[in-house]
Design an enzyme around this catalytic site. Structure first.
Site, PDB file in Angstrom:
ATOM      1  N   SER A 113      14.820  15.723   0.175  1.00 19.34           N
ATOM      2  CA  SER A 113      15.590  14.845   0.905  1.00 19.34           C
ATOM      3  C   SER A 113      15.953  13.610   0.809  1.00 19.34           C
ATOM      4  CB  SER A 113      17.031  15.703   1.611  1.00 19.34           C
ATOM      5  OG  SER A 113      17.718  14.774   2.036  1.00 19.34           O
ATOM      6  N   ARG A 125       0.798  -1.237   0.207  1.00 20.12           N
ATOM      7  CA  ARG A 125       0.103  -0.051   0.200  1.00 20.12           C
ATOM      8  C   ARG A 125       0.794   1.332   0.278  1.00 20.12           C
ATOM      9  NH1 ARG A 125      -2.536  -4.030  -0.261  1.00 20.12           N
ATOM     10  NH2 ARG A 125      -4.869  -4.753   0.349  1.00 20.12           N
ATOM     11  N   GLU A 149       2.015   1.874  -3.105  1.00 20.37           N
ATOM     12  CA  GLU A 149       1.052   2.271  -4.226  1.00 20.37           C
ATOM     13  C   GLU A 149       0.441   3.758  -4.456  1.00 20.37           C
ATOM     14  OE1 GLU A 149      -2.803  -0.458  -4.449  1.00 20.37           O
ATOM     15  OE2 GLU A 149      -3.787   1.140  -3.900  1.00 20.37           O
TER      16      GLU A 149
END
Lengths: 148, 148, 148, 148, 148, 148, 148, 148, 148, 148
Positions: D115, D89, D92
């Site tokens: 960064s 997840r 994704e």
């Protein structure tokens, strides 16, 4: 058109432009909405009559109508592991539960497989007060390995 | 034992040696055979009581019993695309029919997914004179994407 | 246009030519800049009214307006691991800290996931005398695995 | 022990056996729970004093204590795309929203990156009547590309 | 033009046809030849004035000039491991000496990285009687990981 | 020991336990710290005398001393694209600037490569008030392609 | 033409249409058939005079003639492991015998490589009563690794 | 020993410890140094007498001697594209010149392949004042495709 | 033994040591040599009686005998594309002729597949004065896709 | 046409439009249906006369007729592992039974391969009351490895 993929693409464009639903297509074709959609998306082969109905609905030319009757190269993932969240959830279900399904089918049936060819599928909305659910039923013939 | 994978392996060895079925394990644990098998295969987390039952059935030591209560790293495929014929057929089903499932769920529910977490599964033998069939029922909550 | 990808491409070209900012688009659409940008980049689905606004802003034709209302195939990486330095840093964050996030969420909530669907995101500039910082807030519903 | 990976593994085994939480480790070490957990999982480098505390908590030998002070080979995914549902997840989220984040950061800051080194992270439970939410805050310095 | 990639392609075609050297481009732009070449090859972002110079030199239209000012998707390898012998030698250098560079930087600076953003590069011919040598100087700011 | 990899591993363990620096090893061996470190990490081949010094420093047995004189299978990445942030930055530098380096070397030297074999490397700290920098100098012989 | 690949493609089409052999091309160019063919297939760089000969033979325009003088991106496999049976046999030869070649070259020359740049190749028919044989001679300079 | 790979490993360890050269092994076995080395490295099958000689030279037990007579699983690359610089140069030669070799063999022989089975190899030092060269001769039977 | 793979490995070692042929095993088991070999190599499942015969022939313990009766995870390639020359030739046959086989089966049977489960195989030596040939016969049930 | 792939594509389109069967093509060409189909699908090389027949049947122009006589780049899979169910079953057969085929051929013939070049194939319908079967016969010359 030069390929079945172009026919699929043309169907998708026409569907957006004309606002046709898969439900309507399946009723016109006279088959289940699951099988009909798969056919329109380039995974199944139509017979001559069905191809005529589809071609007419989406305003496809004769050439496209011929392609709909040719057995396609199947497979609807563009990557081995799909990135689309809905498709990925389906992949994850069989990744997480695959070893479970394998164990339970072998416990019940012995060595063999569940056919993906002699197979049907049924997708339904399951009403539920905590939020509606998607219900997918898969039915495939068990094919045993035999010694010889 | 040094990892949850070793616990899974120990369960599989004990299962062969003792001839225990998953059905029996699930009855002892008091949950469905689908969920219980997934837990024993390292995909689900047992609570303290369930872990005790499993450990006793398979003669696991205390350390293993602790591991059964730790959330595992999930995923039961050893390759992105499984080579085992039974697992591959499951993968093929969603590869061939994935675009169909996606289209039909979106037609019915709009943009969103079928949950693989708020999810249950049911595997049954379907008697059939042309050869028995495997029936797999998948039920998952529909989760919509919302704008904000 | 033949696909949603072509619509996204057309939006990007028009944005360069017209000098429109995502902030302006989101104000016209009436949603957050995060969600609106995701929609324009082919990751979210607009409703009819929103699609009209977007089409007008970017001078898209009716066909494109229809595509904006169709659920897209999602995923904005062209490779499994992105080569663009900004995208790679995001990937690296979850690669390096992923096991940490998994451990801490399970410690707090038990077995389950943080939803990527019932989810929102907030990106802000954080002023700082040692150089300004980017602040990204992610909020997703916790979904528990349950036994059954 | 022969490698930092073995030290990480030993910490995980000891944590299960002793029932220690990451919260407790971080309090003993005197740093945030996010950074401390990352260090224990082999992603960060402890100084001499911190390594001593960790070694004592988990009953590690002197050799392991030395390894904790060596800069590790970082990265906590075992595959380019993780199969574990919680980790996936996270992947994704940046796959679906990555192009959005890239566009919005460039709109605000110009060419450069956020960064992943001068970086901190904060994980909290967000109480919510519709189900509690996980809130992850990411803060990283913006580093601009410059011409020369 | 529809994308930054097309602008890069147009620059390459024009460069062949007009016989322009990168040295000449960099003098016109007023930046180093290393940075200017990277910009023309779609890896850096020009400001408005620089974009004007580049567009004029290569006879690009206004649209292309706008694209040169948009932050590009970076990365100049078409495969994870490049097949071109010159590019492969660069990859091999860091493959063979990467663990050495990592060890020596950590020995000198502690945990952290050498920035690839706050970074400059200098390529020179090194005359040598046994055959001239290519000298590449890389300079990047050290960014330390900090605990928090 | 059964392989050169095991010798490398033994050197790394001994280095942690004895607190030896690469600088000290290179002084004992009488070569640069860059080459000596590469040799200890299994990328270069020691002659008989050098192997003796290394074996003594790290308390290796005679068998290991023999392995140090055998040409190793080179390559220090465990994946095609390294996940460690320091190594990844090196990879990113040549990914982003690779096409630039290729273009500039060809402009200066014609068709050919920069040798990764007739090659040396120099790593230095560059003091800088805005934060110290890492300076890496690469020097390789230019090898031209010739027609025949 | 927009790229060197298009020039290669144009040469292949013209070769079919005009029935020219590589032997004839190499005689016109005045170089070996091995090097000339590699140049026409986009792997080597022609000088101005050679490019003129090639362009005339294959009826290429001025733009293509310029491309033939630009150093190309080399590599003639479209996949890491080629599927064409003739190309695969070459790959298999070095896969099966690679460790042998490595061992024997190191036994004879010490640590280093056989250059693929300072390199020539010779392909001949070897008459043989049991069926003619293909004879491929590879000659490359040995380049030693040196300590520094 | 449990596998042919372990026998190969044992030969390599014994070779280091005893200081045996492949030249000496091939003389004892009575075959070319190319074929004998390939056999010792697990790519060829020894007959009973040859296996006895090899086993005696490297002090292998009877079980190992049996394995040497079993047809092995061939292939000496551990990755599809080898990272070792010497092996990579061999791979690069066929990558860069593969299309050339294919074209020239087909021009001379028609459709078919150069056999990698009915095949021999010869590796020699080629003295040269500009630096010695490695000469590799490959000879394989041409096998034509036939229609039927 | 801890897994079916270890049982396969033990059979292979015993086969070398005892000099048993697959022909002899299949006669003892009372099935074809093709199926019996596949079973011993971990691809098929033995019944109780067959497992007893195999265990006795190869001196396996009771635990191994139990594993022989468990349905294995099938697949005998260790890579997606096998590097062993004999296995690769089989892969190449279906790569080169796959589209032909697909076209001819669909021309004869319509849409569907040739089963790899309801399947048998027959391997024979075909005597031939120009060199003996291997003859492999594959027989699989045709399974049609049906609409529903 | 610009490539052999375009010729193949043109043949497929013409075949659909004209309703020609492969059987008819092979009769016109005067070769087996297996070989003729492979040739039309871009895997085999036609001689001048055969190319003329094919070009006439499918109404191809002179240029295409020339391409049919050029040795093609062979391989009919678009991915290393094909997703089409019929092609996948062929791949699975050699994946599951590959180690068996290798063992049995080596038992019968010793070390070597079954040729995929000196090879023919025969596809037949096998009538069967339990459902017709597909029978595929593969015949390839055995090529032994020899020592030298």
């Amino acid at each position: 058109m030069q390929s079945r993929e172009q026919v699929t693409q043309a169907i998708l464009v026409a569907k957006v432009q004309k606002g046709i639903t898969w439900q309507e297509v399946s009723e016109a074709v006279g088959q289940s909405k699951e099988w009909t959609t798969a056919g329109c998306l380039g995974q199944m082969t139509f017979n001559s009559e069905q191809a005529g109905v589809v071609a007419k609905l989406f305003d496809l030319d004769e050439n496209a109508e011929a392609w709909l009757q040719v057995v396609p190269y199947k497979g609807s993932f563009t990557e081995a592991v799909p990135s689309d969240p809905l498709l990925y959830r389906l992949y994850e279900m069989i990744n997480v539960y695959g070893s479970t399904i394998k164990s339970l089918i072998h416990e019940e049936f012995g060595d063999g497989i569940m056919s993906a060819i002699d197979f049907s599928m049924d997708i339904q909305r399951e009403e539920n007060s905590a939020g509606d659910r998607v219900s997918i039923g898969l039915s495939g013939k068990f094919l045993p390995y035999k010694s010889y």
